[in-house]
Design a protein around this motif. Structure first.
Motif, PDB file in Angstrom:
ATOM      1  N   VAL A 233      53.162  35.913  46.885  1.00  0.00           N
ATOM      2  CA  VAL A 233      52.476  35.836  45.590  1.00  0.00           C
ATOM      3  C   VAL A 233      51.559  37.043  45.404  1.00  0.00           C
ATOM      4  CG1 VAL A 233      50.805  34.508  44.243  1.00  0.00           C
ATOM      5  CG2 VAL A 233      52.611  33.332  45.491  1.00  0.00           C
ATOM      6  N   ALA A 234      50.854  37.419  46.438  1.00  0.00           N
ATOM      7  CA  ALA A 234      49.910  38.539  46.339  1.00  0.00           C
ATOM      8  C   ALA A 234      50.609  39.855  46.032  1.00  0.00           C
ATOM      9  CB  ALA A 234      49.098  38.655  47.623  1.00  0.00           C
ATOM     10  N   ALA A 235      51.891  39.961  46.343  1.00  0.00           N
ATOM     11  CA  ALA A 235      52.633  41.202  46.107  1.00  0.00           C
ATOM     12  C   ALA A 235      52.963  41.423  44.629  1.00  0.00           C
ATOM     13  CB  ALA A 235      53.919  41.204  46.926  1.00  0.00           C
ATOM     14  N   PHE A 236      52.859  40.380  43.813  1.00  0.00           N
ATOM     15  CA  PHE A 236      53.132  40.531  42.386  1.00  0.00           C
ATOM     16  C   PHE A 236      51.982  41.277  41.714  1.00  0.00           C
ATOM     17  CE2 PHE A 236      56.064  37.148  43.290  1.00  0.00           C
ATOM     18  CZ  PHE A 236      57.112  37.370  42.404  1.00  0.00           C
ATOM     19  N   PRO A 237      52.274  42.111  40.711  1.00  0.00           N
ATOM     20  CA  PRO A 237      51.197  42.787  39.996  1.00  0.00           C
ATOM     21  C   PRO A 237      50.413  41.785  39.144  1.00  0.00           C
ATOM     22  CG  PRO A 237      53.300  43.238  38.937  1.00  0.00           C
ATOM     23  CD  PRO A 237      53.601  42.474  40.206  1.00  0.00           C
ATOM     24  N   LEU A 238      49.137  42.070  38.935  1.00  0.00           N
ATOM     25  CA  LEU A 238      48.318  41.217  38.090  1.00  0.00           C
ATOM     26  C   LEU A 238      48.817  41.290  36.654  1.00  0.00           C
ATOM     27  CD1 LEU A 238      44.676  41.992  39.290  1.00  0.00           C
ATOM     28  CD2 LEU A 238      45.960  39.883  39.612  1.00  0.00           C
ATOM     29  N   VAL A 239      48.882  40.148  36.005  1.00  0.00           N
ATOM     30  CA  VAL A 239      49.243  40.103  34.593  1.00  0.00           C
ATOM     31  C   VAL A 239      48.004  40.385  33.751  1.00  0.00           C
ATOM     32  CG1 VAL A 239      50.120  38.615  32.749  1.00  0.00           C
ATOM     33  CG2 VAL A 239      51.132  38.497  35.036  1.00  0.00           C
ATOM     34  N   HIS A 240      46.846  39.893  34.211  1.00  0.00           N
ATOM     35  CA  HIS A 240      45.554  40.097  33.562  1.00  0.00           C
ATOM     36  C   HIS A 240      44.514  40.346  34.659  1.00  0.00           C
ATOM     37  CE1 HIS A 240      47.245  38.385  29.876  1.00  0.00           C
ATOM     38  NE2 HIS A 240      47.706  37.401  30.624  1.00  0.00           N
ATOM     39  N   GLU A 241      43.480  41.054  34.335  1.00  0.00           N
ATOM     40  CA  GLU A 241      42.383  41.237  35.282  1.00  0.00           C
ATOM     41  C   GLU A 241      41.703  39.890  35.522  1.00  0.00           C
ATOM     42  OE1 GLU A 241      41.316  43.894  37.115  1.00  0.00           O
ATOM     43  OE2 GLU A 241      43.228  44.731  36.425  1.00  0.00           O
ATOM     44  N   PRO A 242      41.292  39.604  36.749  1.00  0.00           N
ATOM     45  CA  PRO A 242      40.582  38.346  37.007  1.00  0.00           C
ATOM     46  C   PRO A 242      39.367  38.220  36.091  1.00  0.00           C
ATOM     47  CG  PRO A 242      41.158  39.410  39.067  1.00  0.00           C
ATOM     48  CD  PRO A 242      41.475  40.398  37.964  1.00  0.00           C
ATOM     49  N   GLY A 243      39.188  37.036  35.547  1.00  0.00           N
ATOM     50  CA  GLY A 243      38.053  36.779  34.676  1.00  0.00           C
ATOM     51  C   GLY A 243      38.278  37.135  33.219  1.00  0.00           C
ATOM     52  N   SER A 244      39.459  37.630  32.868  1.00  0.00           N
ATOM     53  CA  SER A 244      39.749  37.936  31.464  1.00  0.00           C
ATOM     54  C   SER A 244      39.609  36.654  30.651  1.00  0.00           C
ATOM     55  CB  SER A 244      41.158  38.499  31.297  1.00  0.00           C
ATOM     56  OG  SER A 244      41.297  39.698  32.024  1.00  0.00           O
ATOM     57  N   PRO A 245      38.767  36.654  29.611  1.00  0.00           N
ATOM     58  CA  PRO A 245      38.443  35.405  28.914  1.00  0.00           C
ATOM     59  C   PRO A 245      39.608  34.764  28.155  1.00  0.00           C
ATOM     60  CG  PRO A 245      37.494  37.281  27.768  1.00  0.00           C
ATOM     61  CD  PRO A 245      38.061  37.796  29.059  1.00  0.00           C
ATOM     62  N   ASP A 246      40.530  35.526  27.643  1.00  0.00           N
ATOM     63  CA  ASP A 246      41.615  34.944  26.849  1.00  0.00           C
ATOM     64  C   ASP A 246      42.954  34.993  27.561  1.00  0.00           C
ATOM     65  OD1 ASP A 246      39.935  34.305  24.722  1.00  0.00           O
ATOM     66  OD2 ASP A 246      40.062  36.343  23.934  1.00  0.00           O
ATOM     67  N   ALA A 247      42.940  35.148  28.855  1.00  0.00           N
ATOM     68  CA  ALA A 247      44.184  35.265  29.608  1.00  0.00           C
ATOM     69  C   ALA A 247      44.417  34.003  30.421  1.00  0.00           C
ATOM     70  CB  ALA A 247      44.118  36.468  30.533  1.00  0.00           C
ATOM     71  N   TYR A 248      45.658  33.548  30.407  1.00  0.00           N
ATOM     72  CA  TYR A 248      46.016  32.405  31.224  1.00  0.00           C
ATOM     73  C   TYR A 248      47.486  32.503  31.587  1.00  0.00           C
ATOM     74  CZ  TYR A 248      47.303  27.817  32.828  1.00  0.00           C
ATOM     75  OH  TYR A 248      47.797  26.793  33.582  1.00  0.00           O
ATOM     76  N   THR A 249      47.773  32.376  32.855  1.00  0.00           N
ATOM     77  CA  THR A 249      49.145  32.312  33.331  1.00  0.00           C
ATOM     78  C   THR A 249      49.177  31.280  34.441  1.00  0.00           C
ATOM     79  OG1 THR A 249      49.481  34.652  32.838  1.00  0.00           O
ATOM     80  CG2 THR A 249      51.070  33.618  34.302  1.00  0.00           C
ATOM     81  N   TYR A 250      49.938  30.199  34.230  1.00  0.00           N
ATOM     82  CA  TYR A 250      50.051  29.191  35.269  1.00  0.00           C
ATOM     83  C   TYR A 250      50.828  29.759  36.448  1.00  0.00           C
ATOM     84  CZ  TYR A 250      51.514  25.239  37.992  1.00  0.00           C
ATOM     85  OH  TYR A 250      51.749  24.384  39.038  1.00  0.00           O
ATOM     86  N   SER A 251      50.349  29.499  37.646  1.00  0.00           N
ATOM     87  CA  SER A 251      51.037  29.941  38.850  1.00  0.00           C
ATOM     88  C   SER A 251      50.687  29.008  39.991  1.00  0.00           C
ATOM     89  CB  SER A 251      50.626  31.372  39.211  1.00  0.00           C
ATOM     90  OG  SER A 251      51.095  31.702  40.493  1.00  0.00           O
TER      91      SER A 251
END
Length: 190
Positions: A6-24
């Motif tokens: 899982v850690a090898a995947f690139p971030l979809v959003h920076e941690p803490g981005s207020p309007d970002a959500y991706t279930y994982s």
């Protein structure tokens, strides 16, 4: 090594981005790996930790946690237990992390976990718990193919569903579980 995968995947959003959500579900495995590193424990000591700090105190005698080849607890999906033991886990969360007067889960964590953080209007997900958009404050753990632990604070009910229902039938299953919960509403309510 599920956490490394899982850690090898690139971030979809920076941690803490207020309007970002991706279930994982992989995030739960990252958290498990981080916990083991912070505690400095291997698989055997993590098993003992889970038993001593969680399963044992709430009487979950059947609970069996699975670990990947790297020795990391697969927190996303591989915890086997009876319906009665899952009900105990749900009751722990329904009671805000307190069991027989003893705090098992850190103060504030249950509310943090059941508070929706999803930006998608069709998905209500908190910190490793699903939040339900109903008038009962329902939150729960959703497992593979329809397994559920539903905690319903307004009704003081924990509903456990074990079994397998293909995801295509998810809405039908959810409606059925809601019908069961509705049986616990006071007469004339809801």
């Amino acid at each position: 090594d599920m956490a490394a995968f899982v850690a090898a995947f690139p971030l979809v959003h920076e941690p803490g981005s207020p309007d970002a959500y991706t279930y994982s579900s992989g995030t739960s495995n990252l958290v498990a790996a981080a916990v083991q590193r912070v505690l400095g424990v291997d698989e055997a000591r993590m098993r003992a930790f889970l038993h001593d700090e969680l399963f044992g105190p709430i009487g979950m005698r059947s609970a069996r946690a699975e670990f990947d080849d790297a020795g990391t607890f697969i927190a996303s999906s591989f915890l086997y237990a009876t319906a009665q033991d899952y009900a105990r886990f749900g009751l722990l969360y329904l009671r805000d992390g307190v069991w027989d007067g003893t705090r098992i889960v850190a103060d504030g964590w249950v509310d943090h976990g059941r508070t929706p953080r999803s930006a998608d209007e069709d998905i209500f997900h908190g910190a490793h718990w699903w939040a339900h958009p109903d008038d009962l404050g329902t939150f729960g753990a959703h497992g593979f193919e329809g397994q559920r632990i539903l905690c319903v604070p307004a009704l003081d009910v924990v509903l456990v569903r074990l079994g397998r229902t293909h995801t295509d039938h998810g809405p039908t299953l959810d409606a059925h579980l809601q019908q069961i919960l509705d049986q616990f509403r006071p007469v004339g309510a809801g």
